[in-house]
Each structure stands twice: as structure tokens, then as C-alpha cells.
Enzyme design. Structure first.
Site, PDB file in Angstrom:
ATOM      1  N   GLU A  29       9.549   3.617  -8.868  1.00 38.67           N
ATOM      2  CA  GLU A  29       8.473   3.396  -7.823  1.00 38.67           C
ATOM      3  C   GLU A  29       7.106   3.207  -8.334  1.00 38.67           C
ATOM      4  O   GLU A  29       7.406   4.486  -8.382  1.00 38.67           O
ATOM      5  CB  GLU A  29       9.843   4.389  -6.652  1.00 38.67           C
ATOM      6  CG  GLU A  29       9.415   3.095  -5.881  1.00 38.67           C
ATOM      7  CD  GLU A  29       9.881   2.379  -5.189  1.00 38.67           C
ATOM      8  OE1 GLU A  29       9.405   0.749  -5.013  1.00 38.67           O
ATOM      9  OE2 GLU A  29      11.189   2.316  -5.405  1.00 38.67           O
ATOM     10  N   GLY A 118       7.954  -5.744   6.894  1.00 37.48           N
ATOM     11  CA  GLY A 118       8.058  -4.201   6.620  1.00 37.48           C
ATOM     12  C   GLY A 118       8.517  -3.262   6.681  1.00 37.48           C
ATOM     13  O   GLY A 118       9.028  -2.179   6.390  1.00 37.48           O
ATOM     14  N   SER A 122       9.367  -6.791   0.038  1.00 39.68           N
ATOM     15  CA  SER A 122       8.603  -7.259  -0.135  1.00 39.68           C
ATOM     16  C   SER A 122       8.370  -8.942   0.312  1.00 39.68           C
ATOM     17  O   SER A 122       8.415  -9.774  -0.155  1.00 39.68           O
ATOM     18  CB  SER A 122       9.113  -7.142  -1.641  1.00 39.68           C
ATOM     19  OG  SER A 122       7.155  -8.096  -1.931  1.00 39.68           O
ATOM     20  N   SER A 124       5.666  -9.527   1.508  1.00 43.64           N
ATOM     21  CA  SER A 124       4.460 -10.872   1.339  1.00 43.64           C
ATOM     22  C   SER A 124       4.044 -11.330   0.441  1.00 43.64           C
ATOM     23  O   SER A 124       3.974 -12.395   0.632  1.00 43.64           O
ATOM     24  CB  SER A 124       3.648  -9.249   1.532  1.00 43.64           C
ATOM     25  OG  SER A 124       4.382  -8.155   0.347  1.00 43.64           O
ATOM     26  N   ASP A 166       6.550  -6.850  -7.326  1.00 43.44           N
ATOM     27  CA  ASP A 166       7.341  -8.314  -6.311  1.00 43.44           C
ATOM     28  C   ASP A 166       6.922  -9.098  -6.607  1.00 43.44           C
ATOM     29  O   ASP A 166       7.873  -9.899  -5.958  1.00 43.44           O
ATOM     30  CB  ASP A 166       6.351  -7.509  -5.029  1.00 43.44           C
ATOM     31  CG  ASP A 166       6.473  -6.481  -3.759  1.00 43.44           C
ATOM     32  OD1 ASP A 166       7.510  -4.893  -5.213  1.00 43.44           O
ATOM     33  OD2 ASP A 166       5.476  -5.503  -3.647  1.00 43.44           O
ATOM     34  N   TYR A 215      -1.520   4.392   0.192  1.00 48.97           N
ATOM     35  CA  TYR A 215      -1.802   3.331  -1.162  1.00 48.97           C
ATOM     36  C   TYR A 215      -2.142   3.561  -1.967  1.00 48.97           C
ATOM     37  O   TYR A 215      -2.661   3.635  -2.999  1.00 48.97           O
ATOM     38  CB  TYR A 215      -0.874   2.189  -0.881  1.00 48.97           C
ATOM     39  CG  TYR A 215      -0.321   1.214  -2.039  1.00 48.97           C
ATOM     40  CD1 TYR A 215       1.543   1.382  -2.053  1.00 48.97           C
ATOM     41  CD2 TYR A 215      -0.913   0.629  -2.511  1.00 48.97           C
ATOM     42  CE1 TYR A 215       1.369   0.720  -2.730  1.00 48.97           C
ATOM     43  CE2 TYR A 215      -0.351   0.170  -3.673  1.00 48.97           C
ATOM     44  CZ  TYR A 215       0.487  -0.628  -3.953  1.00 48.97           C
ATOM     45  OH  TYR A 215       0.812  -1.295  -5.422  1.00 48.97           O
TER      46      TYR A 215
END
Length: 389
Positions: A29, A118, A122, A124, A166, A215
Site C-alpha cells: 500500500e 469511496g 478503486s 475511479s 489501480d 494523500y
């Protein structure tokens, strides 16, 4: 979905349906934008887009989830500015395609997503990749270039400085297999997961406001760590190049906060390799321990966890049949991923849901993490989940 498209637009002539999956990252991560290693799987939770050519010189996009229609003249797409709206993802992709020499043709699109927004799974990237396939409508683009293009859309148009994981796994996912991605060379290898385990994602149902700004802060802090370490290791290009031993020899020379961020990235990159080795040897308990180590590093060194994620991890480790758990995704909400025995799933679902609801007053959504195929066109014999399922 074709019938829904017909009801919406009056005709389904020439309609094609494209699919791009979400993902869960098993380990690795915040290493992707540090050009390290990651180990995600593509999920059967996916975003579907039905698309057909249209007259009138416009692109029209309808989102079932939001019950919202937007439209733009094709001639204006290249000049559209970011709106901080869900349409930034398809528009950003469209602009990248135009820049790559692909004309955006007038079209009608219908979006149906099963990747919970959310959640850290992923949604998006699934929207970006499915949008790209819909706009291309069969025109060829090498898979790795498709991944790069969709990542650029998110970084340059949406404004999120993400790594490529992603978009990459949404395209290169494999059934029954995790994919180890080298985020520098953009090469990958399939990692067969051992028998006797399954993975579940548990959704906290929250996304704290800190997520986006933190982020960006972490990306900047990692860059600062590289600059601080470089005088001691001149060949260094990213934190991926630093071994844990090398890092500990210079950590005291870095500001305390920067050192902790870098320590997570350096140790997490090493954990991916150890997790893959444990998987190949069928060492389930070691795999579980590495997941917990990853979470503690994200919790204390990288500081991207939250009370809800920590509770889910801690509670999961007390349930029979669980090998390990960790947060997955950017952090500050979203999901945990738990590795457990298949026969422990019913009991785990009940215990974790009841415990979480008692603590936070919210029932968490739980998703099976079945490694699935990457993006592509949906054929007639495939089944697409209906609206609301």
C-alpha cells in the site's frame, strides 16, 4: 442493460457493452507512486458502460447510480475544465485520448457501476478504464498504453497524484490469480494464491475528509525522503531503491515525520516480496502476519488509517479462522481486506457486522474478493448485474 439503454436513448442499434473491474490490494500500500511493488487482484465488482454511436455531434453520458445525465458537444471536449464532479473521470480520459490521436465520436453512454464509491476498491479506475474502452469502441490501444493513459487522466485532469496500480490491475487482472506489479518497469507476474483461503473486503462505510489532502501530503513527504537520503546513496531514484538495512542506517538524518513515512514505504515494498514467497510456499500463517504488519505500518508510520479501519482489523484478528487483516486503498476510511478459511466466512460475516454496528452504529458492507478477469468488451452470453444488485 441493452434494454435499459434502449429505454433511455430510444434505440440500441450498434450498442456495445464494456466492463472494467475494481480491485482489492492484498499487500503493497502506497508503494506504487514510489515505483515499488504491489499485489492486487481484480474483482468481479465492475463498472459497465453501454455505448452506441449517436447523431447530433454530442457525447451524452447517463449514470444509473446518480440518475444524472450530462452532455457535451464533441468539438468542445478538449477545452473542458475540471468540474470536481464524477464526469471529470470520463472527460479526463476523453481528453487524453484526443491527445493520443483518437477522435472522440458522437455517442450515447449508459454507466452502471457495482464498485462501491469511496470504498477504497478503486471505483475511479474502473470508471476511467471502462470509459476509455467505450470511447475507443473497438479501436486498438495496447493494454499498457491504456493503463498509462487512464492514470494520466486521473493525475493531470482529476488532480489526484496516484500511482498506476489501480488502472493497471483493472486491465491486467486474472481469474483466480493475484498480480504482482513492478510499478517502475510496469512488468507483472501472476501469483497463484494457495488453496484453503479466501479474502473478504469489509467496508467501513466512511470516507474521512482528510483522505484527498493527506494523500497529496504523503506523495510530497516521500519525495522529501528521497532528497534526504540521496546524499548518502547517490544512485537512489525512489524509495523503492532503498533496502530496509540501508534505510535504518540513515533514518536518524531525516526529520522524524519524514523518516516514518519512508520507513513504511521501504518495509512495505519488502513485505510484498515476502508475501509472494509465503504464498508460493503455502505458508498461510506467515501471509496473515505480513498483512497485520502492513496494517500496523500504515497505522503508525504512514498514518493513513482511522478508528473504523483499526477496529475492523483488531476485531477480525479475534475471530476464529482469520489469518490476517489490513486496511486496503488510500486510507482514512474505505475497506479492510481479511484473509480467512473459507468455512469461517459465515461466522466472520455475522461477528464482524454485529461488532461494528455496536461500536459505530453502522452496518458494514462485506464483499467477496474473487480474483477476476481484467477489462474488456462484454459478450452476449455474459450476465451483467441488474440495477440495484
Amino acid at each position: 442493460m441493452t434494454e435499459d439503454f434502449r429505454k433511455l436513448y430510444g434505440s440500441a442499434e450498434g450498442v456495445r457493452v464494456f466492463r472494467a473491474p475494481g480491485r482489492v490490494n492484498l499487500i503493497g500500500e502506497h508503494t506504487d507512486y514510489n515505483l515499488g511493488f504491489v499485489l492486487p487482484v481484480a474483482l468481479d465488482l465492475a463498472t459497465y458502460i453501454a455505448a452506441a454511436p449517436a447523431a447530433g455531434g454530442k457525447v451524452r453520458i447517463y449514470s444509473e447510480d446518480r440518475r444524472e445525465m450530462r452532455e457535451w458537444r464533441v468539438s468542445e471536449i478538449s477545452a473542458i475544465l475540471r468540474a470536481r464532479h464524477w464526469t471529470d473521470y470520463p472527460i479526463g480520459v476523453a481528453q487524453q485520448l484526443i491527445g493520443a490521436g483518437f477522435a472522440i465520436e458522437p455517442a450515447n453512454l449508459l454507466i452502471r457501476s457495482r464498485v462501491p464509491e469511496g470504498s477504497g476498491l478503486s471505483s475511479s479506475a474502473a470508471l476511467e478504464v471502462s470509459s476509455a474502452l467505450a470511447f475507443l469502441n473497438g479501436r486498438p490501444l495496447p493494454p499498457i498504453e491504456l493503463a498509462r493513459l487512464c492514470q494520466r487522466a486521473e493525475v493531470q485532469f482529476v488532480g489526484m497524484p496516484c500511482g498506476i496500480m489501480d488502472q493497471y490491475i483493472s486491465i491486467f487482472g486474472r481469474e483466480r490469480t493475484a498480480v504482482e506489479i513492478d510499478c517502475r518497469s510496469l512488468e507483472h507476474r501472476d501469483v497463484e494464491l494457495p488453496a484453503g483461503i479466501t479474502f473478504l473486503a469489509v467496508n467501513t462505510m466512511v470516507k474521512h475528509a482528510l483522505a484527498g489532502s493527506a494523500y497529496r501530503d504523503r506523495v510530497a513527504e516521500c519525495a522529501a525522503a528521497v532528497e534526504g537520503i540521496k546524499p548518502h546513496f547517490p544512485q537512489l531514484k525512489s524509495l523503492r531503491d532503498v533496502s530496509p538495512e540501508q534505510f535504518e542506517s540513515v533514518a536518524h538524518r531525516l526529520p522524524e515525520g519524514i523518516a516514518r513515512r519512508a520507513r513504511h514505504v521501504v518495509t512495505e515494498t519488502a513485505r510484498v516480496g515476502r508475501f509472494v514467497s509465503a504464498s508460493e510456499h503455502g505458508d498461510l500463517h506467515r501471509m496473515g502476519r505480513l498483512m497485520v504488519e502492513s496494517h500496523r505500518s500504515l497505522q503508525h508510520d504512514y498514518e493513513v488509517s482511522c478508528a473504523e479501519l483499526d477496529f475492523l482489523v483488531d476485531r477480525s484478528l479475534g475471530i476464529e479462522g482469520v489469518f490476517g487483516a489490513r486496511m486496503t486503498g488510500g486510507g482514512f476510511g474505505g475497506c479492510t481486506v481479511t484473509m480467512l478459511q473459507p468455512d469461517a466466512v459465515p461466522g466472520f460475516r455475522q461477528e464482524i457486522a454485529e461488532s461494528y454496528e455496536r461500536r459505530f452504529g453502522v452496518t458494514p458492507a462485506i464483499y467477496p474478493c474473487e480474483p477476476s478477469a481484467g477489462a474488456g468488451e462484454v459478450k452476449n452470453f455474459e450476465t451483467i448485474p441488474s440495477a440495484g444488485h
